[in-house]
Design an enzyme around this catalytic site. Structure first.
Site, PDB file in Angstrom:
ATOM      1  N   ASN A   1     -14.867   5.101   3.753  1.00  0.00           N
ATOM      2  CA  ASN A   1     -15.790   5.168   1.807  1.00  0.00           C
ATOM      3  C   ASN A   1     -16.427   6.118   2.001  1.00  0.00           C
ATOM      4  O   ASN A   1     -16.199   6.289   0.990  1.00  0.00           O
ATOM      5  CB  ASN A   1     -16.057   3.616   1.857  1.00  0.00           C
ATOM      6  CG  ASN A   1     -15.542   2.309   1.927  1.00  0.00           C
ATOM      7  OD1 ASN A   1     -14.122   3.122   0.814  1.00  0.00           O
ATOM      8  ND2 ASN A   1     -15.459   1.197   2.197  1.00  0.00           N
TER       9      ASN A   1
ATOM     10  N   ARG B   1     -20.752  -6.842 -11.107  1.00  0.00           N
ATOM     11  CA  ARG B   1     -20.162  -8.579 -11.632  1.00  0.00           C
ATOM     12  C   ARG B   1     -21.220  -9.076 -12.240  1.00  0.00           C
ATOM     13  O   ARG B   1     -21.837 -10.241 -12.849  1.00  0.00           O
ATOM     14  CB  ARG B   1     -19.226  -9.155 -11.262  1.00  0.00           C
ATOM     15  CG  ARG B   1     -17.787  -8.399 -11.015  1.00  0.00           C
ATOM     16  CD  ARG B   1     -16.969  -8.685 -10.964  1.00  0.00           C
ATOM     17  NE  ARG B   1     -16.957  -9.376  -9.524  1.00  0.00           N
ATOM     18  CZ  ARG B   1     -15.883  -9.612  -8.890  1.00  0.00           C
ATOM     19  NH1 ARG B   1     -15.300 -10.131  -9.536  1.00  0.00           N
ATOM     20  NH2 ARG B   1     -16.167 -10.142  -7.199  1.00  0.00           N
TER      21      ARG B   1
ATOM     22  N   PHE C   1      -7.087   9.307  -7.616  1.00  0.00           N
ATOM     23  CA  PHE C   1      -7.282  10.050  -5.843  1.00  0.00           C
ATOM     24  C   PHE C   1      -7.117   8.459  -4.879  1.00  0.00           C
ATOM     25  O   PHE C   1      -6.671   7.762  -5.039  1.00  0.00           O
ATOM     26  CB  PHE C   1      -9.041  10.028  -5.689  1.00  0.00           C
ATOM     27  CG  PHE C   1      -8.986  10.692  -4.650  1.00  0.00           C
ATOM     28  CD1 PHE C   1      -8.896  11.784  -3.796  1.00  0.00           C
ATOM     29  CD2 PHE C   1      -9.827   9.557  -3.363  1.00  0.00           C
ATOM     30  CE1 PHE C   1      -9.310  11.860  -2.329  1.00  0.00           C
ATOM     31  CE2 PHE C   1     -10.096   9.974  -2.174  1.00  0.00           C
ATOM     32  CZ  PHE C   1      -9.243  10.993  -1.725  1.00  0.00           C
TER      33      PHE C   1
ATOM     34  N   TYR D   1       1.110  -1.493   0.070  1.00  0.00           N
ATOM     35  CA  TYR D   1      -0.783   0.203  -0.182  1.00  0.00           C
ATOM     36  C   TYR D   1       0.313   1.147  -0.306  1.00  0.00           C
ATOM     37  O   TYR D   1       2.282   1.419   0.418  1.00  0.00           O
ATOM     38  CB  TYR D   1      -1.449  -0.080   1.131  1.00  0.00           C
ATOM     39  CG  TYR D   1      -2.304   0.836   1.243  1.00  0.00           C
ATOM     40  CD1 TYR D   1      -2.834   0.749   0.001  1.00  0.00           C
ATOM     41  CD2 TYR D   1      -1.989   2.195   1.508  1.00  0.00           C
ATOM     42  CE1 TYR D   1      -3.935   1.962  -0.030  1.00  0.00           C
ATOM     43  CE2 TYR D   1      -3.660   2.935   2.383  1.00  0.00           C
ATOM     44  CZ  TYR D   1      -3.996   3.223   0.516  1.00  0.00           C
ATOM     45  OH  TYR D   1      -5.281   3.755   0.646  1.00  0.00           O
TER      46      TYR D   1
ATOM     47  N   GLY E   1      -9.630   2.602  -7.430  1.00  0.00           N
ATOM     48  CA  GLY E   1      -9.003   1.424  -7.037  1.00  0.00           C
ATOM     49  C   GLY E   1      -8.291   0.727  -8.382  1.00  0.00           C
ATOM     50  O   GLY E   1      -9.184   0.906  -9.261  1.00  0.00           O
TER      51      GLY E   1
ATOM     52  N   ASN F   1     -21.196  -2.094  -5.935  1.00  0.00           N
ATOM     53  CA  ASN F   1     -22.043  -3.263  -5.580  1.00  0.00           C
ATOM     54  C   ASN F   1     -21.086  -2.996  -4.188  1.00  0.00           C
ATOM     55  O   ASN F   1     -21.481  -3.463  -3.131  1.00  0.00           O
ATOM     56  CB  ASN F   1     -21.658  -4.846  -5.818  1.00  0.00           C
ATOM     57  CG  ASN F   1     -23.169  -5.709  -5.742  1.00  0.00           C
ATOM     58  OD1 ASN F   1     -23.337  -4.878  -4.026  1.00  0.00           O
ATOM     59  ND2 ASN F   1     -21.970  -6.483  -4.670  1.00  0.00           N
ATOM     60  N   SER F   2     -19.521  -2.382  -4.449  1.00  0.00           N
ATOM     61  CA  SER F   2     -18.231  -2.896  -3.050  1.00  0.00           C
ATOM     62  C   SER F   2     -18.983  -1.556  -2.572  1.00  0.00           C
ATOM     63  O   SER F   2     -20.429  -0.530  -2.780  1.00  0.00           O
ATOM     64  CB  SER F   2     -17.422  -1.634  -4.073  1.00  0.00           C
ATOM     65  OG  SER F   2     -17.286  -0.573  -4.251  1.00  0.00           O
TER      66      SER F   2
ATOM     67  N   VAL G   1     -17.925   1.113  -1.340  1.00  0.00           N
ATOM     68  CA  VAL G   1     -17.279   2.716  -2.203  1.00  0.00           C
ATOM     69  C   VAL G   1     -18.469   3.360  -2.688  1.00  0.00           C
ATOM     70  O   VAL G   1     -19.137   4.221  -3.132  1.00  0.00           O
ATOM     71  CB  VAL G   1     -15.994   3.019  -2.444  1.00  0.00           C
ATOM     72  CG1 VAL G   1     -15.839   4.654  -3.306  1.00  0.00           C
ATOM     73  CG2 VAL G   1     -14.862   2.926  -2.248  1.00  0.00           C
TER      74      VAL G   1
HETATM   75  N1  LIG Z   1      -7.965   5.439  -3.651  1.00  0.00           N
HETATM   76  C1  LIG Z   1      -9.117   5.287  -2.000  1.00  0.00           C
HETATM   77  O1  LIG Z   1      -8.799   6.033  -1.532  1.00  0.00           O
HETATM   78  C2  LIG Z   1      -9.707   4.929  -2.033  1.00  0.00           C
HETATM   79  C3  LIG Z   1     -10.635   4.242  -0.802  1.00  0.00           C
HETATM   80  C4  LIG Z   1     -11.780   3.683  -0.515  1.00  0.00           C
HETATM   81  C5  LIG Z   1     -11.436   2.246  -1.121  1.00  0.00           C
HETATM   82  N2  LIG Z   1     -10.901   2.492  -2.211  1.00  0.00           N
HETATM   83  C6  LIG Z   1     -11.019   1.160  -2.817  1.00  0.00           C
HETATM   84  O2  LIG Z   1     -12.183   0.834  -3.410  1.00  0.00           O
HETATM   85  C7  LIG Z   1     -12.219  -0.380  -3.725  1.00  0.00           C
HETATM   86  C8  LIG Z   1     -13.906  -0.956  -2.899  1.00  0.00           C
HETATM   87  O3  LIG Z   1     -13.106  -1.075  -1.586  1.00  0.00           O
HETATM   88  P1  LIG Z   1     -14.094  -1.168  -0.570  1.00  0.00           P
HETATM   89  O4  LIG Z   1     -14.254  -0.954   0.418  1.00  0.00           O
HETATM   90  O5  LIG Z   1     -15.518   0.146  -0.965  1.00  0.00           O
HETATM   91  O6  LIG Z   1     -14.616  -2.815  -0.740  1.00  0.00           O
HETATM   92  P2  LIG Z   1     -15.399  -3.712  -0.719  1.00  0.00           P
HETATM   93  O7  LIG Z   1     -16.966  -3.539  -0.382  1.00  0.00           O
HETATM   94  O8  LIG Z   1     -14.450  -5.032  -0.500  1.00  0.00           O
HETATM   95  O9  LIG Z   1     -16.512  -4.567  -2.181  1.00  0.00           O
HETATM   96  C9  LIG Z   1     -14.872  -5.058  -2.734  1.00  0.00           C
HETATM   97  C10 LIG Z   1     -15.988  -4.811  -4.288  1.00  0.00           C
HETATM   98  O10 LIG Z   1     -14.883  -5.629  -5.126  1.00  0.00           O
HETATM   99  C11 LIG Z   1     -15.426  -6.405  -5.532  1.00  0.00           C
HETATM  100  N3  LIG Z   1     -14.031  -7.298  -6.487  1.00  0.00           N
HETATM  101  C12 LIG Z   1     -13.677  -8.404  -5.869  1.00  0.00           C
HETATM  102  N4  LIG Z   1     -12.798  -8.656  -6.677  1.00  0.00           N
HETATM  103  C13 LIG Z   1     -12.976  -7.967  -8.221  1.00  0.00           C
HETATM  104  C14 LIG Z   1     -12.573  -8.050  -9.504  1.00  0.00           C
HETATM  105  N5  LIG Z   1     -11.544  -9.166  -9.236  1.00  0.00           N
HETATM  106  N6  LIG Z   1     -12.977  -7.636 -10.800  1.00  0.00           N
HETATM  107  C15 LIG Z   1     -14.253  -6.644  -9.935  1.00  0.00           C
HETATM  108  N7  LIG Z   1     -14.247  -6.011  -9.078  1.00  0.00           N
HETATM  109  C16 LIG Z   1     -13.997  -7.184  -7.826  1.00  0.00           C
HETATM  110  C17 LIG Z   1     -16.322  -6.917  -5.383  1.00  0.00           C
HETATM  111  O11 LIG Z   1     -17.222  -7.057  -6.247  1.00  0.00           O
HETATM  112  P3  LIG Z   1     -18.908  -8.186  -6.402  1.00  0.00           P
HETATM  113  O12 LIG Z   1     -19.396  -7.500  -5.416  1.00  0.00           O
HETATM  114  O13 LIG Z   1     -19.300  -8.076  -7.230  1.00  0.00           O
HETATM  115  O14 LIG Z   1     -18.253  -9.439  -5.353  1.00  0.00           O
HETATM  116  C18 LIG Z   1     -17.103  -6.123  -4.566  1.00  0.00           C
HETATM  117  O15 LIG Z   1     -18.202  -5.266  -4.655  1.00  0.00           O
HETATM  118  C19 LIG Z   1     -11.074  -0.997  -3.193  1.00  0.00           C
HETATM  119  O16 LIG Z   1      -9.860  -1.262  -4.613  1.00  0.00           O
HETATM  120  C20 LIG Z   1     -10.365  -0.415  -1.987  1.00  0.00           C
HETATM  121  O17 LIG Z   1      -9.043  -0.340  -2.761  1.00  0.00           O
HETATM  122  C21 LIG Z   1      -9.600   3.164  -2.581  1.00  0.00           C
END
Ligand SMILES: NC(=O)c1ccc[n+]([C@@H]2O[C@H](COP(=O)([O-])OP(=O)(O)OC[C@H]3O[C@@H](n4cnc5c(N)ncnc54)[C@H](OP(=O)(O)O)[C@@H]3O)[C@@H](O)[C@H]2O)c1
Length: 327
Positions: free
Chosen positions: A129, A178, A264, A52, A240, A155-156, A158
């Site tokens: 998030n 998906r 971002f 990270y 992400g 669906n995540s 975020v």
């Molecule tokens: N840049 C930033 O500041 C920031 C801040 C927060 C989060 N994030 C990023 O945002 C993303 C989501 O975080 P979250 O906490 O919201 O996650 P989360 O609620 O745990 O959800 C994870 C999501 O990833 C999807 N997923 C898993 N494997 C995948 C693949 N191979 N291809 C496509 N989708 C896939 C899942 O899809 P399904 O629903 O289909 O199972 C699920 O919707 C992560 O990458 C995280 O690192 C970034």
């Protein structure tokens, strides 16, 4: 007190252990917090793997965010009282604490109260998030009611926050997922349109060419297809990389449509933003929310069952967040 410690970056998840941690004195401007709940986020997994942006010095206690109760106040504390519940979104490289433990001592200034309508479980997920979704919607393009945006990873957590906050702002969302299983649920929380990703799925999107903003949390072909939905001079923000594939983009979008591509990261934003400005963003975010909004929770584990918790987080098909109950 005990907590989950990462001691090296080899052989994840076997580099994590549940260990005794010494407690710290509560100095004048500090509060002692009892940590109630803390989620496992994708960034926590990246940190435990050593991949990270933010990597505290080893060994460190894991956990980027959580919700905590004030149980002791230093002599100079003025804003908080014993019994208050707070979030602490300011962790960074130089001021890392880690939430996957029972207690922490932290400067009063690092704490933010949150609206009472959030349960403690939901409040444990407020530091990362929702503010990410809010900044994605407000910092890159100027959106007005009626504007259309597109996002993948809808669906995540975020993605769900983007749907909810965009709805409150009067902005229409096109959301890609998906699996068709979640279409109804996302429409239920306010999604205007939900598309299941297939080959060249942008061809099925009526508003192709009209979106001011595309939010990319996946990469690969998914980013290429959502970028095709941008209007000329539109912006794609990558936050992400869940597919672990590089961002893909058609050349014509840059040459003929002049789209902008940027990125971002919330941890970088916390690092580069004054504490007052961060607090003011949280204030605006909380003022935008008229009431409770809920992120699904898959399961809750005590800290000493961390192997099961991390196993659940890494398993595919999980519906909702994995949380630790820390005390
Ligand atoms: N840049 C930033 O500041 C920031 C801040 C927060 C989060 N994030 C990023 O945002 C993303 C989501 O975080 P979250 O906490 O919201 O996650 P989360 O609620 O745990 O959800 C994870 C999501 O990833 C999807 N997923 C898993 N494997 C995948 C693949 N191979 N291809 C496509 N989708 C896939 C899942 O899809 P399904 O629903 O289909 O199972 C699920 O919707 C992560 O990458 C995280 O690192 C970034």
């Amino acid at each position: 007190m005990s907590g989950l410690t990462c001691s090296n970056y080899s052989d994840f998840p076997h580099n994590i252990s549940y260990e005794k941690i010494s407690s710290t004195k509560c100095l004048d401007h500090c509060v002692r917090l009892k940590i109630h709940f803390s989620p496992i986020n994708p960034a926590d997994i990246n940190m435990m793997e050593g991949k990270y942006l933010l990597q505290p010095e080893l060994p460190f206690v894991c956990g980027n965010e959580g919700v905590a109760e004030v149980i002791e106040c230093g002599r100079s504390v003025t804003q908080l009282c014993v019994g208050d519940f707070v979030i602490c979104p300011f962790q960074n490289q130089d001021s890392w604490e880690g939430f996957w433990k029972q207690e922490m001592v932290i400067l009063e200034d690092y704490c933010i109260p949150f609206p009472e309508f959030f349960s403690l479980e939901q409040a444990s997920m407020l530091s990362v998030n929702p503010v990410t979704a809010y900044l994605l919607l407000t910092q890159f393009v100027s959106l007005k009611p009626g504007d259309v945006i597109i996002q993948n990873l809808a669906n995540s957590s975020v993605g769900r926050w983007v749907i909810h906050l965009a709805k409150l702002m009067g902005v229409k969302t096109i959301n890609t997922v998906r699996s068709s299983d979640v279409v109804g649920e996302l429409k239920g929380i306010g999604a205007d349109s939900v598309i299941v990703e297939k080959d060249r799925f942008s061809a099925n999107i009526v508003q192709k060419g009209q979106c001011k903003l595309a939010l990319n949390g996946v990469g690969g072909s998914s980013s290429r297809e959502i970028a095709k939905c941008l209007a000329p001079y539109g912006t794609m923000v990558t936050y992400g990389a869940m597919s672990k594939e590089p961002v893909s983009l058609g050349n014509a979008l840059l040459i003929f449509q002049n789209i902008n591509c940027t990125g971002f990261n919330r941890s970088r934003w916390i690092n580069e933003t004054s504490m007052d400005d961060v607090k003011s963003v949280f204030k605006s975010l909380f003022e935008l929310m008229p009431s409770f909004f809920e992120i699904p929770i898959y399961d809750i584990f005590p800290l000493n069952q961390y192997e099961n918790a991390i196993g659940a987080q890494l398993r595919g098909g999980r519906k909702g967040k994995v949380l630790f109950e820390c005390c």
